[in-house]
Design an enzyme around this catalytic site. Sequence first.
Site, PDB file in Angstrom:
ATOM      1  CG  ASP A  41       0.478  -0.562   3.095  1.00 19.38           C
ATOM      2  OD1 ASP A  41       1.221  -0.344   2.521  1.00 19.38           O
ATOM      3  OD2 ASP A  41      -1.069  -0.051   3.641  1.00 19.38           O
ATOM      4  CG  HIS A 246      24.297  10.172 -16.646  1.00 22.45           C
ATOM      5  ND1 HIS A 246      24.458   9.754 -17.667  1.00 22.45           N
ATOM      6  CD2 HIS A 246      24.600  11.964 -16.019  1.00 22.45           C
ATOM      7  CE1 HIS A 246      24.105  11.234 -17.978  1.00 22.45           C
ATOM      8  NE2 HIS A 246      23.803  12.231 -17.146  1.00 22.45           N
ATOM      9  CG  ASP A 263      25.695  17.869 -11.805  1.00 18.72           C
ATOM     10  OD1 ASP A 263      24.587  18.736 -11.002  1.00 18.72           O
ATOM     11  OD2 ASP A 263      25.436  17.290 -12.758  1.00 18.72           O
ATOM     12  CG  ASP A 274      21.680  21.438 -13.416  1.00 15.69           C
ATOM     13  OD1 ASP A 274      22.589  20.054 -12.583  1.00 15.69           O
ATOM     14  OD2 ASP A 274      21.281  21.201 -13.994  1.00 15.69           O
ATOM     15  CG  HIS A 355      29.387  17.052 -20.587  1.00 18.90           C
ATOM     16  ND1 HIS A 355      28.962  18.898 -20.286  1.00 18.90           N
ATOM     17  CD2 HIS A 355      30.543  16.332 -20.170  1.00 18.90           C
ATOM     18  CE1 HIS A 355      29.567  18.368 -19.105  1.00 18.90           C
ATOM     19  NE2 HIS A 355      30.602  17.497 -18.998  1.00 18.90           N
ATOM     20  CG  HIS A 359      20.662  21.302 -19.669  1.00 14.18           C
ATOM     21  ND1 HIS A 359      19.993  21.393 -18.775  1.00 14.18           N
ATOM     22  CD2 HIS A 359      21.530  20.913 -19.017  1.00 14.18           C
ATOM     23  CE1 HIS A 359      20.086  21.048 -17.795  1.00 14.18           C
ATOM     24  NE2 HIS A 359      21.140  20.677 -17.800  1.00 14.18           N
ATOM     25  CG  HIS A 366      18.635  17.514 -19.356  1.00 15.97           C
ATOM     26  ND1 HIS A 366      18.102  16.404 -17.812  1.00 15.97           N
ATOM     27  CD2 HIS A 366      19.360  18.179 -18.870  1.00 15.97           C
ATOM     28  CE1 HIS A 366      19.743  16.213 -17.670  1.00 15.97           C
ATOM     29  NE2 HIS A 366      20.328  17.284 -18.491  1.00 15.97           N
ATOM     30  CD  GLU A 384      25.348  21.343 -17.508  1.00 15.32           C
ATOM     31  OE1 GLU A 384      25.769  19.791 -16.899  1.00 15.32           O
ATOM     32  OE2 GLU A 384      24.563  21.546 -17.864  1.00 15.32           O
ATOM     33  CE1 TYR A 388      33.436  15.656 -16.124  1.00 14.46           C
ATOM     34  CE2 TYR A 388      34.392  16.285 -18.566  1.00 14.46           C
ATOM     35  CZ  TYR A 388      33.113  16.199 -17.243  1.00 14.46           C
ATOM     36  OH  TYR A 388      31.663  17.200 -16.722  1.00 14.46           O
ATOM     37  NE  ARG A 397      29.069  18.153 -13.956  1.00 15.31           N
ATOM     38  CZ  ARG A 397      29.507  16.828 -14.346  1.00 15.31           C
ATOM     39  NH1 ARG A 397      30.080  16.247 -15.089  1.00 15.31           N
ATOM     40  NH2 ARG A 397      28.364  16.364 -12.905  1.00 15.31           N
ATOM     41  CD  GLU A 399      24.995  22.570 -14.055  1.00 13.60           C
ATOM     42  OE1 GLU A 399      24.291  22.303 -14.849  1.00 13.60           O
ATOM     43  OE2 GLU A 399      25.441  21.366 -13.142  1.00 13.60           O
TER      44      GLU A 399
END
Length: 430
Positions: A41, A246, A263, A274, A355, A359, A366, A384, A388, A397, A399
């Site tokens: 439930d 990711h 991130d 972001d 990358h 965006h 996104h 961003e 790497y 990175r 951003e």
Amino acid sequence: MKYAPIKNQLFKKNRAKFVAQMKPKSIAVFNSNDTFTTGADSALPFEQSRDLFYLSGADQEESILVLFPDAIDPNHREILFLTETSKLIEIWYGAKYSKEEATEVSGIKTIYWLSEFEKTFYDLMTEAESVYFNTNEHYRQSVKIETREDRFIKKCKNDYPAHKWEKSGQIMQAIRGVKEPEEIEQMQTACEITNKGFRRILPFVKPGIMEYEIEAEYMHEFLRARSKGFAYTPIIASGYSACVLHYIENNKMCKDGDMLLMDVGAEYANYSSDMTRTIPVNGRFTERQKAVYNAVLRVKNEATKMLVPGNLWGEYHKEIGKIMTSELIDLGLISKADVENEDPNWPAYKKYFMHGTSHHLGLDTHDYGALKTPMKANMVFTVEPGIYIPEENMGIRIEDDVVIQKNGNPFNLMRNIPIEVEEIEDLMNS
């Protein structure tokens, strides 16, 4: 909802923009998201369909918005259908919107209960010639389940085969990409909450701490500032994990000498922030770490300057590639020969920066927004860039979230968040 109420003038403006692009004698329908169960439930926290929220402000499950500007009855030109509350619902789950509350939230005068939908919709369809379906046409969409919207579309096509079908996605993409001042205000709040979270963790991070402990510190700060929490699954990646774009396990120990890439972003009123910041676990950058960090920062700063009305998203990324190429040569990561012999479809810089740089940002992290036409004022983009270097156990990175402005001076919603090497070191060692 934890967030402060948003004046319904925003949703009135948003509906007016959508309706202005509808074809004559057409009707548009927007369904809320499903509530997903976890078994037995239990259910996951409800997340409203961003399109329905954008047009109505209704933040409640089992909601349907109908827009029919050419309806004969003026009261049926915009209708919000909701679950009728009851004493039983109030006791077990809390009260749902009353009709008066729904009007206050949305600015829509005609509020009906869901039990009235089928009869009312049939009556409206006798007047309409076409129907706008809200299919998911986001360029990153990867939904594999049948949604409440999908089920409605199948039923509508079956019940009304003589009608024409239109899609709302193209309109939503055009209008959601350009933000109203009220939307930017919510995003600024989300960014300030993120700022509080980042400042909280700077003196907290030290060798031996676990990534998930850092995640918990962010969540604590976000919740106490009226956010639901993270706008997206956070990345807290130390050492080599920062080279996994990711990485979301957040289960490693932060080690002395490693860099820590974070991130993260708070949501507020369903709007996203972001942010990415990369810091030294021990509070001090080495000379190499500082050199790579400042290279990324320079690329970010140059990229930000290019977020002006009239620029094209594709050309913007090509120019950033050139800037990054120069920085990577200076860092000794690629050579001029690598550039001269590069594959045009995968330039040399892509080995260390694989990358995109920006965006759209908004109700979705996104977000919807035009990418093939020139940038416009009040679009909000992330910036961003990253470098790497797996062989050096390091990914960096940086951003920020930036508003394009008419005067050509991009406005940084994260201008208050520490970013310079010296400030980061000072706060980590304070």
